[in-house]
Design a protein around this motif. Structure first.
Motif, PDB file in Angstrom:
ATOM      1  N   LEU A  38       0.949  -1.378   0.147  1.00 23.35           N
ATOM      2  CA  LEU A  38      -0.184   0.101  -0.129  1.00 23.35           C
ATOM      3  C   LEU A  38       0.897   1.132  -0.004  1.00 23.35           C
ATOM      4  N   LEU A  39       1.981   1.252   0.657  1.00 21.82           N
ATOM      5  CA  LEU A  39       2.901   2.133   0.755  1.00 21.82           C
ATOM      6  C   LEU A  39       3.367   2.607  -0.629  1.00 21.82           C
ATOM      7  N   GLU A  40       3.698   1.687  -1.686  1.00 16.47           N
ATOM      8  CA  GLU A  40       4.122   1.948  -2.759  1.00 16.47           C
ATOM      9  C   GLU A  40       3.118   2.496  -3.660  1.00 16.47           C
ATOM     10  N   ALA A  41       1.854   2.189  -3.574  1.00 18.44           N
ATOM     11  CA  ALA A  41       0.664   2.616  -4.405  1.00 18.44           C
ATOM     12  C   ALA A  41       0.516   4.176  -3.702  1.00 18.44           C
ATOM     13  N   GLN A  42       0.613   4.522  -2.553  1.00 15.92           N
ATOM     14  CA  GLN A  42       0.577   5.734  -2.166  1.00 15.92           C
ATOM     15  C   GLN A  42       1.604   6.633  -2.765  1.00 15.92           C
ATOM     16  N   GLY A  43       2.820   6.256  -2.863  1.00 16.94           N
ATOM     17  CA  GLY A  43       4.027   7.086  -3.394  1.00 16.94           C
ATOM     18  C   GLY A  43       3.677   7.190  -4.831  1.00 16.94           C
ATOM     19  N   VAL A  44       3.092   6.221  -5.532  1.00 19.63           N
ATOM     20  CA  VAL A  44       2.934   6.453  -7.040  1.00 19.63           C
ATOM     21  C   VAL A  44       1.936   7.435  -7.066  1.00 19.63           C
ATOM     22  N   LEU A  45       1.012   7.585  -6.452  1.00 20.26           N
ATOM     23  CA  LEU A  45      -0.105   8.865  -6.429  1.00 20.26           C
ATOM     24  C   LEU A  45       0.550  10.166  -6.112  1.00 20.26           C
ATOM     25  N   ALA A  46       1.251  10.148  -5.272  1.00 21.01           N
ATOM     26  CA  ALA A  46       1.992  11.323  -4.591  1.00 21.01           C
ATOM     27  C   ALA A  46       3.081  11.933  -5.728  1.00 21.01           C
ATOM     28  N   ILE A  47       3.727  11.030  -6.202  1.00 21.80           N
ATOM     29  CA  ILE A  47       4.813  11.442  -7.445  1.00 21.80           C
ATOM     30  C   ILE A  47       3.759  11.978  -8.468  1.00 21.80           C
ATOM     31  N   THR A  48       2.876  11.152  -8.817  1.00 19.22           N
ATOM     32  CA  THR A  48       1.994  11.764 -10.023  1.00 19.22           C
ATOM     33  C   THR A  48       1.346  13.053 -10.006  1.00 19.22           C
ATOM     34  N   VAL A  49       0.878  13.179  -8.694  1.00 21.05           N
ATOM     35  CA  VAL A  49       0.276  14.565  -8.403  1.00 21.05           C
ATOM     36  C   VAL A  49       1.235  15.644  -8.322  1.00 21.05           C
ATOM     37  N   SER A  50       2.344  15.316  -7.716  1.00 24.29           N
ATOM     38  CA  SER A  50       3.384  16.657  -7.882  1.00 24.29           C
ATOM     39  C   SER A  50       4.106  16.657  -9.222  1.00 24.29           C
ATOM     40  N   ALA A  51       3.957  15.620 -10.097  1.00 27.77           N
ATOM     41  CA  ALA A  51       4.424  15.823 -11.345  1.00 27.77           C
ATOM     42  C   ALA A  51       3.726  16.618 -12.346  1.00 27.77           C
ATOM     43  N   LEU A  52       2.204  16.455 -12.144  1.00 29.67           N
ATOM     44  CA  LEU A  52       1.326  17.119 -12.928  1.00 29.67           C
ATOM     45  C   LEU A  52       1.219  18.529 -12.237  1.00 29.67           C
ATOM     46  N   LEU A  53       1.415  18.855 -10.956  1.00 32.85           N
ATOM     47  CA  LEU A  53       1.480  20.213 -10.403  1.00 32.85           C
ATOM     48  C   LEU A  53       2.645  20.760 -11.000  1.00 32.85           C
ATOM     49  N   ALA A  54       3.787  20.188 -11.211  1.00 31.39           N
ATOM     50  CA  ALA A  54       5.023  20.839 -11.566  1.00 31.39           C
ATOM     51  C   ALA A  54       4.611  21.276 -13.259  1.00 31.39           C
TER      52      ALA A  54
END
Length: 400
Positions: free
Chosen positions: A232-248
């Protein structure tokens, strides 16, 4: 398997990209206003903070963790400077003492700790608390003392600062296995890059947020479907990275010359639909769109304390000028003329002056909030000036 440290490094990396992009764009612009100088400082410090924290997680070198802590302690003080400039008033002394004192104590504590990122960084718990004080200044301000454009800018920064303060709590292990404050910083960078195009109401901001969240979830789901997560930690990490990439990416797109296309289109539509039968009606309808919201027309009795000839002389470099240009006027310019126009701008708490007509003298005054898009706003003012001057020069009774 992706670890929490890997996620932290990537999220911070995208946060650094967005913050440093804003700082770089501002650094390359000549004739920056005081607000833009403070914005450059805020995003420069924030970008370096995320750079050093990403390096600390990537390399394990304690010096990077120490540098990130020192920069984190300086962020609330720079945010307070920005709030004071946007509000055009000083913060209460108690708030200044808390923020400045916390910065000094945090830096000293960092130097004394100096033994590991996690232990040292926990000393900076004052950071979200100080940001909350700055947010209070912004949210409970006296709106009547500020122009509409300034209030819009403060609303935009206030929403982003609220998100940044709440997400900063995750940096201390509250509610998340990795820190997400970089997402809040990217929200602040987006607000700065968008300028007058940023959402003006909470409901509009929530709509944009919902759209971004939905896009992030769908993209993260596609990535996870192609490569199922081990935990679950890895799934949360993928979501967080995706959000940060789209915001950037959103910040970078906003900073490009085409980032203000929507604002430009809405402004041009407002000019096209404006009532040109009379100057007063034209100004009333045209000033409903950014960046002219809050425009004040001064003429006749409003200018009785000034010399018309001197005010006209201050517009020697064009029909649109601002405080920065007036303060940097060449030595051969009429100093008294520049000083009179500066006084007029300050009396009406404005940043830009637009010459509508010379006989009789009519000057439009506008107060812009914190924005990285000053050149775009000034181009809109020039277009408005040309139309307004043509209407003002039209003989009385003429309709075309």
């Amino acid at each position: 398997m992706m670890t929490a440290a890997d996620t932290q490094m990537l999220v911070d990396g995208f946060g650094a990209l967005g913050a440093l992009a804003v700082a770089l764009v501002l650094a390359r612009r000549p004739g920056r206003t005081t607000v833009q100088n403070v914005l450059m400082l805020v995003f420069g410090l924030a970008g370096l903070f995320y750079v050093f924290r990403a390096l600390a997680n990537a390399t394990g070198v304690e010096a990077f963790g120490l540098a990130s802590l020192i920069l984190a302690c300086a962020l609330p003080l720079s945010a307070l400077l920005l709030a004071e400039n946007l509000l055009r008033r000083h913060a209460p002394l108690a708030i200044k003492l808390v923020v400045a004192g916390g910065t000094i104590l945090g830096v000293v504590a960092a130097g004394l700790a100096g033994s590991g990122l996690e232990r040292a960084f926990n000393l900076a718990i004052y950071v979200p608390l100080a940001l909350a004080l700055v947010l209070g200044l912004i949210m409970f301000r006296d709106r009547a003392t500020l122009a509409p454009m300034e209030n819009a800018a403060l609303d935009s920064y206030g929403r982003a600062l609220l998100a940044a303060g709440l997400l900063a709590l995750t940096d201390f292990g509250l509610g998340s296995s990795f820190g997400l404050s970089a997402l809040g910083m990217l929200g602040l960078a987006y607000a700065a890059a968008a300028g007058a195009s940023a959402p003006r109401r909470w409901v509009d901001a929530l709509k944009e947020l919902a759209l971004a969240a939905m896009t992030s979830v769908l993209l993260a789901a596609a990535l996870l479907f192609s490569r199922p997560p081990a935990s679950l930690l890895e799934a949360q990490g993928v979501l967080a990275i995706t959000v940060s990439a789209l915001l950037a990416l959103s910040v970078l797109l906003r900073l490009q010359s085409g980032g203000g296309d929507q604002q430009r289109r809405l402004f041009e539509q407002a000019l096209a639909a404006a009532d040109t039968s009379q100057l007063a009606r034209f100004i009333d309808t045209a000033s409903r769109a950014a960046p002219l919201q809050g425009l004040v027309l001064v003429e006749g009795p409003d200018l009785s304390a000034y010399d018309d000839g001197r005010l006209l002389a201050a517009f020697v470099d064009g029909a649109v000028t601002d405080l920065v240009q007036l303060e940097r006027a060449p030595a051969d310019n009429d100093r008294e003329a520049c000083e009179q126009l500066r006084d007029l701008l300050r009396r009406h708490a404005s940043t830009h002056a637009i010459l509508i007509s010379a006989t009789p003298l009519r000057v439009a005054l506008i107060a812009l909030g914190g924005s990285t898009r000053t050149e775009e706003d000034e181009r809109a003012m020039v277009l408005f000036q040309k139309m307004a001057s043509l209407i003002a020069a039209r003989p009385a009774g003429a309709t075309t």
